[in-house]
Design an enzyme around this catalytic site. Structure first.
Site, short mmCIF file in Angstrom:
data_model
loop_
_atom_site.label_atom_id
_atom_site.label_comp_id
_atom_site.label_asym_id
_atom_site.label_seq_id
_atom_site.Cartn_x
_atom_site.Cartn_y
_atom_site.Cartn_z
N LYS A 71 0.88 -1.18 0.00
CA LYS A 71 0.00 0.00 0.00
C LYS A 71 0.92 1.23 0.00
CE LYS A 71 -1.72 3.02 2.95
NZ LYS A 71 -1.75 4.21 2.10
N GLU B 182 10.16 2.24 10.11
CA GLU B 182 11.16 3.27 9.82
C GLU B 182 10.40 4.58 9.96
OE1 GLU B 182 12.90 6.00 8.58
OE2 GLU B 182 12.83 5.30 6.49
P1 NDP Z 1 1.77 9.11 7.76
O1 NDP Z 1 2.67 8.38 8.64
O2 NDP Z 1 0.39 9.35 8.24
O3 NDP Z 1 1.67 8.37 6.34
C1 NDP Z 1 2.60 7.46 5.84
C2 NDP Z 1 1.88 6.23 5.29
O4 NDP Z 1 1.22 5.55 6.35
C3 NDP Z 1 0.79 6.56 4.28
O5 NDP Z 1 0.73 5.57 3.29
C4 NDP Z 1 -0.45 6.57 5.17
O6 NDP Z 1 -1.65 6.48 4.49
C5 NDP Z 1 -0.16 5.39 6.06
N1 NDP Z 1 -0.92 5.37 7.31
C6 NDP Z 1 -1.38 6.43 8.02
N2 NDP Z 1 -2.06 6.01 9.11
C7 NDP Z 1 -2.02 4.66 9.09
C8 NDP Z 1 -2.53 3.64 9.94
N3 NDP Z 1 -3.21 3.91 11.03
N4 NDP Z 1 -2.29 2.35 9.61
C9 NDP Z 1 -1.60 2.04 8.52
N5 NDP Z 1 -1.09 2.96 7.66
C10 NDP Z 1 -1.29 4.25 7.95
O7 NDP Z 1 2.49 10.45 7.35
P2 NDP Z 1 1.84 11.79 6.77
O8 NDP Z 1 1.81 11.60 5.32
O9 NDP Z 1 0.58 12.21 7.45
O10 NDP Z 1 2.98 12.80 7.23
C11 NDP Z 1 2.96 13.27 8.58
C12 NDP Z 1 4.34 13.43 9.11
O11 NDP Z 1 4.95 12.15 9.19
C13 NDP Z 1 5.27 14.25 8.24
O12 NDP Z 1 5.14 15.60 8.47
C14 NDP Z 1 6.59 13.70 8.68
O13 NDP Z 1 6.97 14.35 9.86
C15 NDP Z 1 6.32 12.25 8.98
N6 NDP Z 1 6.71 11.33 7.88
C16 NDP Z 1 7.85 10.62 8.03
C17 NDP Z 1 8.27 9.81 7.01
C18 NDP Z 1 9.54 9.02 7.12
O14 NDP Z 1 10.16 8.72 6.10
N7 NDP Z 1 9.96 8.62 8.30
C19 NDP Z 1 7.55 9.69 5.75
C20 NDP Z 1 6.31 10.47 5.71
C21 NDP Z 1 5.94 11.25 6.74
P3 NDP Z 1 -2.54 7.84 4.36
O15 NDP Z 1 -1.75 8.75 3.49
O16 NDP Z 1 -3.79 7.40 3.77
O17 NDP Z 1 -2.73 8.41 5.75
#
Ligand code: NDP
Length: 474
Positions: free
Chosen positions: A171, A246
């Site tokens: 996903k 991660e």
């Molecule tokens: P999220 O962690 O919400 O999203 C990352 C992925 O996880 C997306 O595919 C998202 O889907 C999915 N996801 C979200 N909630 C769930 C859940 N409960 N169960 C399973 N999968 C889930 O990040 P955001 O895009 O909201 O970004 C928010 C903050 O996260 C950023 O500002 C940054 O600080 C951090 N981030 C860190 C990353 C890293 O590489 N460590 C990468 C991205 C973000 P969906 O988009 O539908 O919510």
């Protein structure tokens, strides 16, 4: 683009069970570039059943067969390299030169190192006791990836799953589905048996949660925010899945006065702002030895103001927009908060850069007069925003560096190599970059503390996808 409305399940592009869709928007000019389907629990279940069926035979394939498949995957990835780069340029606004040299390059780089690691992996070991250890695929893997390094993250999860004989459901972030679609076409062309790899798009709260809770998924590998990582862990706990994470970071960058300041500060600023600050291991807290603090502020300001911001379609080393409005608002709110908390803006600040009012562009921003207790020093901002803080001596630098809920990476700038190693050994992080030392494919990547569990890449990245079986009495 019609494929964006379909999912890849059991070796074919199928119509989703759900009829929900979402517009995919280009962050640089806000054009709609596609429509993606958002799946539901039934779509996840279809994908799991297909992965389950495929696991019976794929888990028994010989290492040689899996290496040959990975070599085919590499040949096709190289041929589709430009398609991957252009997809990320369009969906997340990665400037095209960087989309090629870093974002798409990761697909080939990780694949090469995983092929080498798989060749090296011992699947059967005879212990001194006479017992035998077998390494076997962990099972059906649920892989959830974010939008900031879309192909890099897909490669770090999908390749080790396929390499070890697991089957999987991916996903990707629904905000960056184009590159995931190209990647799926690459896997399809490589000839993996039906059901070994499945793609379901959708939101984290439905598709993501359905995966974490699914009783027939054995392992979840997640990259994203710590908030969502906690949800994945909680949801997976009911079925005792293996979970690798991660997550976020707030990586310290310790600058000693004996560093080559001109070179190292410029590098540090560029590294923080790279990918428009949307990297989990970006060096976002610059800790500077008191004696060179004023000089560092001057170099930092000049270096940030030299960063070019612009159109992702143009070649060059400029930075692009943030990936969407949510992230733009989040970054603006954090800049506003920093000002309200009493930090001083050295350069940048609120609003869009002049002439780039249409897309989600932001100004590279640096704060000084920052305390490590401020929210801008503790929380991941995920935009081109740096905080600078002074320190008196080595021990204080280490203590500020470690005073964070995160532990993904750290950076050290000094001409004293012994000091660099001494300091590095006391930092509670998964990787330390010394004097600009960059990441190499195959080296384990992952964090301490709330930055996650497990390591991605190379041999350690394969081991996360393996179970160990002991044979006694042979
Ligand atoms: P999220 O962690 O919400 O999203 C990352 C992925 O996880 C997306 O595919 C998202 O889907 C999915 N996801 C979200 N909630 C769930 C859940 N409960 N169960 C399973 N999968 C889930 O990040 P955001 O895009 O909201 O970004 C928010 C903050 O996260 C950023 O500002 C940054 O600080 C951090 N981030 C860190 C990353 C890293 O590489 N460590 C990468 C991205 C973000 P969906 O988009 O539908 O919510």
């Amino acid at each position: 683009m019609e494929k964006l409305k379909k999912f890849f399940i059991n070796g074919t592009w199928v119509n989703p069970r759900s009829d929900e869709t979402m517009a995919v928007i280009s962050p640089s000019d806000l054009r709609q570039i596609g429509t993606v389907s958002l799946g539901n629990e039934q779509d996840v279940n279809d994908a799991v059943q297909s992965a389950k069926k495929a696991f019976t035979s794929f888990s028994k394939t010989k290492k040689k067969e899996r290496i040959d498949l990975l070599k085919d995957l590499k040949r096709i990835t190289e041929r589709r390299f430009e398609d991957l780069a252009q997809a990320m340029r369009e969906e997340m606004g990665a400037p095209i030169s960087m989309a090629r040299s870093a974002q798409a390059d990761a697909a080939v780089g990780h694949l090469e190192s995983f092929i080498g690691a798989l060749a090296e992996l011992k699947e059967r070991t005879l212990l001194d006791s006479g017992d035998i250890l077998l390494k076997e695929p962990v099972g059906i893997c649920g892989l959830i990836t974010p939008w900031n390094w879309p192909v890099n993250q897909i490669a770090l999860k999908v390749i080790p799953a396929l390499a070890t004989g697991c089957t999987c459901i991916l996903k990707p972030s629904e905000y960056t589905p184009l590159s995931a679609m190209v990647y799926t076409e690459i896997i399809e062309e490589a000839g993996y048996p039906a059901g070994v790899f499945n793609l379901v798009n959708g939101v984290g709260d439905t598709v993501g949660r359905a995966m974490s809770k699914h009783p027939e998924i054995d392992m979840m590998s997640f990259t994203g925010s710590t908030r969502a990582g906690i949800m994945v862990t909680k949801d997976s706990s009911e079925t005792i899945k293996r979970v690798t994470l991660e997550l976020g970071g707030k990586s310290p960058n310790i600058v000693f006065s004996d560093a080559n300041l001109e070179r190292d500060i410029k590098y540090s600023i560029n590294e923080c702002m790279f990918n428009t600050g949307q990297s989990c291991d970006a060096p976002t807290r610059l800790l500077v030895e008191h004696s060179c603090y004023e000089e560092v502020l001057k170099i930092a300001k000049k270096s940030a103001e030299e960063i070019l911001i612009g159109d992702p379609t143009k070649e060059g080393d400029h930075i692009g927009p943030l990936f969407d409005k949510i992230q733009f608002d989040r970054v603006q709110n954090m800049i506003d908060l920093g000002i309200k908390e009493g930090a001083s803006v050295l350069t940048g600040g609120l609003g869009k850069p002049h002439g780039l009012e249409k897309g989600w562009f932001v100004k590279p921003t640096i704060f000084y007069n920052v305390r490590n207790t401020m929210r801008i020093a503790r929380e991941e901002i995920f935009g081109p925003v740096l905080v600078i803080m002074p320190f008196k001596n080595e021990q204080e630098a280490i203590s500020i560096a470690n005073d964070s809920p995160y532990g993904l990476a750290a950076y050290v700038q000094t001409s004293d190599i012994k000091k660099a190693e001494r300091v590095s050994s006391q930092l509670r992080v998964g990787a330390v970059h010394i004097n600009g030392g960059g990441y190499n494919y195959g080296t384990p990547f992952g964090g301490y503390k709330q930055s996650g569990n497990g390591r991605e890449g190379g041999l350690m990245g394969l081991e996360d996808y393996l179970e160990t079986k002991s044979l006694h009495g042979l």
